[in-house]
Design an enzyme around this catalytic site. Structure first.
Site, PDB file in Angstrom:
ATOM      1  N   LYS A   3      11.916  -4.741   2.811  1.00 40.16           N
ATOM      2  CA  LYS A   3      11.125  -5.336   1.739  1.00 40.16           C
ATOM      3  C   LYS A   3      11.975  -6.314   0.921  1.00 40.16           C
ATOM      4  CE  LYS A   3       7.852  -1.533   1.356  1.00 40.16           C
ATOM      5  NZ  LYS A   3       7.235  -0.594   0.415  1.00 40.16           N
ATOM      6  N   TYR A  43      -1.730  -2.526   3.138  1.00 41.01           N
ATOM      7  CA  TYR A  43      -1.854  -1.434   2.168  1.00 41.01           C
ATOM      8  C   TYR A  43      -3.299  -0.992   1.957  1.00 41.01           C
ATOM      9  CZ  TYR A  43       3.053  -2.094   0.879  1.00 41.01           C
ATOM     10  OH  TYR A  43       4.421  -2.170   0.881  1.00 41.01           O
ATOM     11  N   ASN A 106      10.569   0.097  -3.669  1.00 43.69           N
ATOM     12  CA  ASN A 106      11.116   0.714  -2.475  1.00 43.69           C
ATOM     13  C   ASN A 106      11.599  -0.378  -1.527  1.00 43.69           C
ATOM     14  OD1 ASN A 106      11.640   2.514  -0.347  1.00 43.69           O
ATOM     15  ND2 ASN A 106      10.017   3.850  -1.098  1.00 43.69           N
ATOM     16  N   HIS A 109       9.970  -0.111   4.462  1.00 47.02           N
ATOM     17  CA  HIS A 109       8.740   0.532   4.905  1.00 47.02           C
ATOM     18  C   HIS A 109       8.969   1.061   6.314  1.00 47.02           C
ATOM     19  CE1 HIS A 109       4.589   1.391   5.831  1.00 47.02           C
ATOM     20  NE2 HIS A 109       4.781   0.751   6.978  1.00 47.02           N
ATOM     21  N   GLU A 120       0.258  -1.492  12.393  1.00 46.81           N
ATOM     22  CA  GLU A 120       1.138  -2.372  11.619  1.00 46.81           C
ATOM     23  C   GLU A 120       1.819  -3.419  12.504  1.00 46.81           C
ATOM     24  OE1 GLU A 120       3.502   0.586   9.651  1.00 46.81           O
ATOM     25  OE2 GLU A 120       1.877   1.088   8.276  1.00 46.81           O
TER      26      GLU A 120
END
Length: 141
Positions: A3, A43, A106, A109, A120
């Site tokens: 990220k 998401y 965070n 992922h 994904e």
């Protein structure tokens, strides 16, 4: 996926090294800027939750490094290497345990199931962007 916090802190190489050191095989790698529309798809299961807008805002704030890894029990192994989602619960030696301080920022992922991983991967990669190569070192891990 690394990220924005990983890129901003120059930690991409360390993340990749940890996954490679475990013996996993990298078959897809892409530096990309995630659009709000793609973030909403990624998401989707969190839409309507109080933290959703923050997730979308963070993931679209800077580039990410999307990755696809292969290996025996790959999803389970990657989840163990990344550590618990909540940084205060992530064990030292895991990516989150060593590098992450805030859940809302965070740094990585990791798919939570084979089904999530397949969904994904389709969001971030086309079939021709994945290279399933012959990994001669796989016998040594």
């Amino acid at each position: 996926m690394c990220k924005p916090g990983v890129l901003n802190r120059r930690l991409v190489g360390q993340v990749i090294t940890r996954l490679e050191n475990k013996g996993l095989k990298l078959v897809g790698l892409k530096l990309m800027q995630i659009s709000p529309e793609l973030a909403a798809q990624h998401y989707a299961e969190h839409k309507g939750k109080d933290f959703y807008d923050g997730l979308v805002s963070y993931i679209t704030s800077a580039p990410v490094v999307a990755m696809v890894w292969q290996g025996d029990d790959c999803v389970t192994l990657v989840r163990k290497i990344t550590g618990a989602t909540k940084p205060s619960e992530a064990a030292p030696g895991t990516i989150r345990g060593d590098f992450c301080a805030h859940t809302n920022h965070n740094i990585i992922h990791a798919s939570d199931s084979d089904e999530s991983a397949a969904r994904e991967i389709r969001l971030f990669f086309t079939e021709d962007e994945l290279i399933d190569w012959n990994d001669e070192s796989a016998l040594w891990y």
